[in-house]
Every structure is written in structure tokens, then in C-alpha cells.
Design a protein around this motif. Sequence first.
Motif, PDB file in Angstrom:
ATOM      1  N   PHE A 439       0.841  -1.197   0.000  1.00 41.34           N
ATOM      2  CA  PHE A 439       0.000   0.000   0.000  1.00 41.34           C
ATOM      3  C   PHE A 439       0.880   1.251   0.000  1.00 41.34           C
ATOM      4  CE2 PHE A 439      -2.304  -3.367   2.203  1.00 41.34           C
ATOM      5  CZ  PHE A 439      -3.462  -3.430   1.449  1.00 41.34           C
ATOM      6  N   SER A 440       0.364   2.324  -0.617  1.00 41.05           N
ATOM      7  CA  SER A 440       1.109   3.586  -0.610  1.00 41.05           C
ATOM      8  C   SER A 440       0.369   4.691   0.138  1.00 41.05           C
ATOM      9  CB  SER A 440       1.391   4.048  -2.045  1.00 41.05           C
ATOM     10  OG  SER A 440       0.188   4.300  -2.751  1.00 41.05           O
ATOM     11  N   LYS A 441      -0.954   4.621   0.187  1.00 40.53           N
ATOM     12  CA  LYS A 441      -1.780   5.570   0.917  1.00 40.53           C
ATOM     13  C   LYS A 441      -1.396   7.018   0.612  1.00 40.53           C
ATOM     14  CE  LYS A 441      -2.788   2.259   4.632  1.00 40.53           C
ATOM     15  NZ  LYS A 441      -4.103   1.891   4.095  1.00 40.53           N
ATOM     16  N   ASP A 442      -0.647   7.671   1.526  1.00 42.88           N
ATOM     17  CA  ASP A 442      -0.401   9.107   1.415  1.00 42.88           C
ATOM     18  C   ASP A 442       0.958   9.435   0.809  1.00 42.88           C
ATOM     19  OD1 ASP A 442       1.126   8.109   3.443  1.00 42.88           O
ATOM     20  OD2 ASP A 442       0.479   9.534   4.968  1.00 42.88           O
ATOM     21  N   LEU A 450      -8.117   3.533  -6.965  1.00 44.76           N
ATOM     22  CA  LEU A 450      -7.063   2.539  -7.115  1.00 44.76           C
ATOM     23  C   LEU A 450      -5.713   3.216  -6.944  1.00 44.76           C
ATOM     24  CD1 LEU A 450      -6.140  -0.332  -7.788  1.00 44.76           C
ATOM     25  CD2 LEU A 450      -6.161   0.310 -10.206  1.00 44.76           C
ATOM     26  N   HIS A 451      -5.006   2.863  -5.880  1.00 37.96           N
ATOM     27  CA  HIS A 451      -3.717   3.476  -5.583  1.00 37.96           C
ATOM     28  C   HIS A 451      -2.585   2.628  -6.153  1.00 37.96           C
ATOM     29  CE1 HIS A 451      -4.863   6.533  -2.399  1.00 37.96           C
ATOM     30  NE2 HIS A 451      -5.987   5.872  -2.598  1.00 37.96           N
ATOM     31  N   TYR A 474       2.652  -0.273 -10.268  1.00 35.40           N
ATOM     32  CA  TYR A 474       1.271  -0.628 -10.589  1.00 35.40           C
ATOM     33  C   TYR A 474       1.056  -2.136 -10.588  1.00 35.40           C
ATOM     34  CZ  TYR A 474      -2.954  -1.126 -13.445  1.00 35.40           C
ATOM     35  OH  TYR A 474      -4.190  -1.470 -13.919  1.00 35.40           O
ATOM     36  N   ALA A 475      -0.091  -2.548 -10.071  1.00 34.94           N
ATOM     37  CA  ALA A 475      -0.610  -3.917 -10.200  1.00 34.94           C
ATOM     38  C   ALA A 475       0.189  -4.938  -9.416  1.00 34.94           C
ATOM     39  CB  ALA A 475      -0.707  -4.329 -11.668  1.00 34.94           C
TER      40      ALA A 475
END
Length: 622
Positions: A439-442, A450-451, A474-475
Motif C-alpha cells: 500500500f502507498s496511501k499518502d 485505485l492506488h 502498478y498492479a
Amino acid sequence: MQELPENGQSRRRFMGAAALAGVAGATGLGTAVMSRESFAAAAGDARQKYMVEPGELDEYYGFWSGGHSGEVRVLGVPSMRELMRIPVFNVDSASGWGITNESKDVLGHDNTYLNGDAHHPHVSMTDGRYDGKYLFINDKANSRVARIRLDIMKCDRITTVPNVQAIHGLRLQKVPKTNYVFCNAEFVVPHPNDGSEFSMEKSFTMFNAIDAETMEVAFQVIVDGNLDNTDADYTGKYVVSTCYNSEKALDLAGTMRNDRDWAVVFNIERIEQAVKNGNFKTLGDSKVPVVDGRHGSELTRYIPVPKNPHGLNTSPDGKYFIAAGKLSPTCTVIAIDRLDDLFDGKLKDERDVVIAEPELGLGPLHTTYDGRGNAYTTLFIDSQVCKWNIADAIRHYNGEDVNYIRQKLDVHYQPGHNHASLTESRDADGKWLVVLSKFSKDRFLPVGPLHPENDQLIDISGEEMKLVHDGPTYAEPHDCILVRRDQIKTRKIYERDDPIFASAREQAKKDGITLEADNKVIRDGKKVRVYMTSIAPQYGLMEFKVKQGDEVTVYVTNLDTIEDVTHGFCMVNHGVSMEISPMQTASVTFVADKPGVQWYYCNWFCHALHMEMRGRMLVEKA
């Protein structure tokens, strides 16, 4: 991210620190969690090392799985610049992968599967060192394993593994060379899987070995439970795989019922001998030898380890297999030099090969190494990487009061795989660590619901880990491998006898065509074969004529001998495009179903007059 006003820390950082404190209290061990100020200072110093100036080359090739995209991505490390994308299980309009005849020879001309889920890229070895010949990658979605030639960075073989579903963990035989690609099927299925049986109790899965040169499945081993990740030793004798569902349960609670699952040890020499002696069976239509490795077999041993283990990684000194607990805060260190005694019945208990079980933090998933005796384990729940010393962990297991944890570093967020430079080989150099966070969130500009994920680069050359770079991706790339640049020898142009376009050469020979010289149309009933050369900025044929409904195959041979002068062929409104690199032949087949003038053009920039490189297909109305 909401800040806590009393101390300025993020809520995630605060919760992570609390979790760590709980683990430290339980183990009686201290931890080193870097403050925001010390992180910033350390990162600033380390950033000077990872900056690669314009015109300078990276020290390492990084090969990233493309996750759900089905491709492999090539990055330079430490710059983290993306250099290339290698299509494998996907369709790629830029190169024509999945469109050209050459790619369909690899994928299958029926194009049954247009998706892939690529997880684990690994580079072939000789005597425990990367030899730069091949890269192998699995497709969990469709139970396949692919091979990429690293001299041209193109996939040349794909194998579907029979009798199983969901190829996940994949590693290579390290010595004397990569004779086998070892891979696990994750999910259990009944046999025959024809709808006559659905029970989990009567289902099983298998460990698989693929011949690295022929890409044929050499053998399969039935096991108890399921299989997850795997790795091989430095003798060529042992491979170990984790099992997180020893219960063979379908429901979530059931998969967590046992406090210990196991790591399965495969004795490759014994398995090979069993196959040689004919002690195997076959399943269904497959002719692959299948041997029984369930409990009680002389081919395997089952080492109890806690709990729902995931990662399995071999130390570069060849001494240890380390399994990560996932639902236990521990990793299990298995002594490889005790495995002979385990198989020979000289040990009373399978756990006698366990020589350490350090408590590291919450959610350990994968472990990598720096070649200096230290291990680095990702902690998914804590969003951290834990650096710990293997020798000290062994001493602690033997009763000494010693702190084996060297440092814990926050990463962002929920890390899965991590990979240090050269770590799967004898040459682990302890310079760089890549952490692949789920996850990257912020961390980046918002791009909708979609992050991206977050790949982070960490300097591990000194005593302290220093996080120096965030990289959105990505992905779910899932995993990567870092190889020193001198270990990869790429071609600048194709050789004319390259097997990747052998089928085109064979057809040209039947038609009396010389690919490098002839521009000619061959009519064979409703099939038309168009041969043309290309040299910047024009095609050898500016125009050719066919009839509506003809099946047209266009062969283009690029006669440019200067690297980086790639041509393309795109037939407008026909879903046809492909790349033709210097001295390469590529072909594509389509139906000329539209009467009239149909233009084709070069879609890879090649020359100042690139726009003028085009031609016409004239389609006579049926």
C-alpha cells in the motif's frame, strides 16, 4: 494522514511503535526504531549514493514481476529508473506480443488466456552465481511458468504445469547449475478433477520440477497440505517449501487452527532415483512422473514450524533455510547440514534441525540477507523491516542473553517481499535492499480509488538501514531480483539465425524467399504471404494487393544494423502492430476483411523521415 497533536507522530507510526513495544516486552529484547529526524538525516546522506547522474549507468539490473499485468519490468538500481517492460503472460500492442506469430508460437495460437499473475522472477545460476542466461517467472492465475532469454530480454518458452492449480512459489536449482526450476502449486484439487469429487480431504497438491533447458515438467511430488514459497540449497540436494494450510481447510478459521504448520523438505537425489527406478505413476492425460511425498515417504520430511508460514529463503552462505511465520512473530532457522541426519533417521524429531526461532515482530513474511551474517525480514503488520543477526539468534535460542535485533525501520506500508542485491547467490554484497510495500496511501499524488503500490530502496551498506527512495508502481509487482550489470550480456542487434524467428525462416525457405533480400508476395489460394524488408526510412514494399477475405501474413525483416533503430509495422484499423528490432524478422497474420485502401505505417520512431515510412494494402472487393 491524521497527526497526533501531542507528539507530531502519525497514527500509523504510533500504532507500529506500540506493537513493537509489545513484542520487545514479550522477548526481553530492545529495538531500534529510527526517529523522523534521524531518518531524514540518514536518508540525506544515503541519497548521494543512489543518485545516478545523466549519462551514467546503474550498477544493477533489477527484474520486477509485473503482478496482475502479467509482465516483467526491468529497472536500473540504484536509480530505480524503469528501462524496459517484457511482456510475458499479457498482450502488448507496442511489441506485438500476443499479436505476432512468433509470440503466439510461445503463448499458443489459440490465445486461450489473455491474463497473467506474475509473482517470482529468478535468474539462472552456475555454481551458485547468476549466469545471466535466463530469467524464470510464474503465472499463478493460469498455472504456468515462463522463461525469458536475457540476451534479448524476450520470453521464449511458456510451460503449463499439468495436474495442479495456481503455480505460486518458484525458485531455481543453484548448483552445479540451474538444471531445474522448482515451483509449488498452491491449491489442492481432487484427482481426477472431473466433477466426481469435491471434498478437500481427498484433494492434494504437488511440488513440481521443470527442466530449465527443455521447459518440460520433469517430475511432480504429491504432498500433504498445501504449498506456498520455496527455495533450494547450495548442494543441489535439498529444496524446502512452506505450507500454510496443513489442515486442508476451506474456511479461514480452519486454516488457522493448528499452532504449527510445516516446512516440507524435498530430497532431490532420492526423487530422481525413484523416477529412474520407475517408482511413480501418471495422472490423467499427462505423462509426467508423479511420486508420493506425503508423510512417511522416504522422499520428504515435514518440519513443524509456526504458524501459517509464508516466505522461505536460503542464506547466501548455504547454511540455513529460514521460514517466516506470518501468524507468528517468529522466523524458524533450519540448519541445512542437519538434513542428511534427518533423512537417515539419526535425529529423533524433525524439530531437531531447528537451531533458532527469533521473535521479530508482527507479520513476518520474507527474509533476505546482506552476506555479512545479517538477515532482513519484512513485518507486514508492523510496516517495518527488521534487521537481525543470525548467529546471535542461534546463541539466544541456546540460552544466552543476547540481543539479535539490530534495527527496525518503518516502511510504507505493509511490506511483502524484500530483496537485497545479489542475495540469492553466493555473491550477496549487502549494498541495497528493495522493499515491495503493498500500500502507498499518502506517499504519492492521489490518482483515484485505485492506488499504486510502493517500492522503496534502502541503503544497507552500513550499520544502519537508510530509506532513500519511494517508487510508485502498478498492479502489485510482488517480487524482484537484483543482478550485477556485468552478469547480464545483452545483444545489440539480432543474429540472423536466432531461434526466436525460426518459424518465419522455415516458411521463407519453403517459399523460396531470402528474408534479407526479397520483397515479394506469395499467393497460396486464400492465403497470402507478404515478404518485405525495412531500412530507415522505408519498407521494401510500398504497396501490395490482396482480395477481401484473404488470410494475410506479413513478414518484415529489419535490415538496419545500428542498435536502437527499431521499426514497427501497424496495419490501420486491423488490430495489427509489431516491433522489429535491428536484423530481426517478425510476422503477423490477419484477415483482409475491409475492401479498399488500407494503410500501414512504421509505429516505432526510426528516422527524421519516420512519418514518411508507410505503404498501402489494396484490398479488392470479393
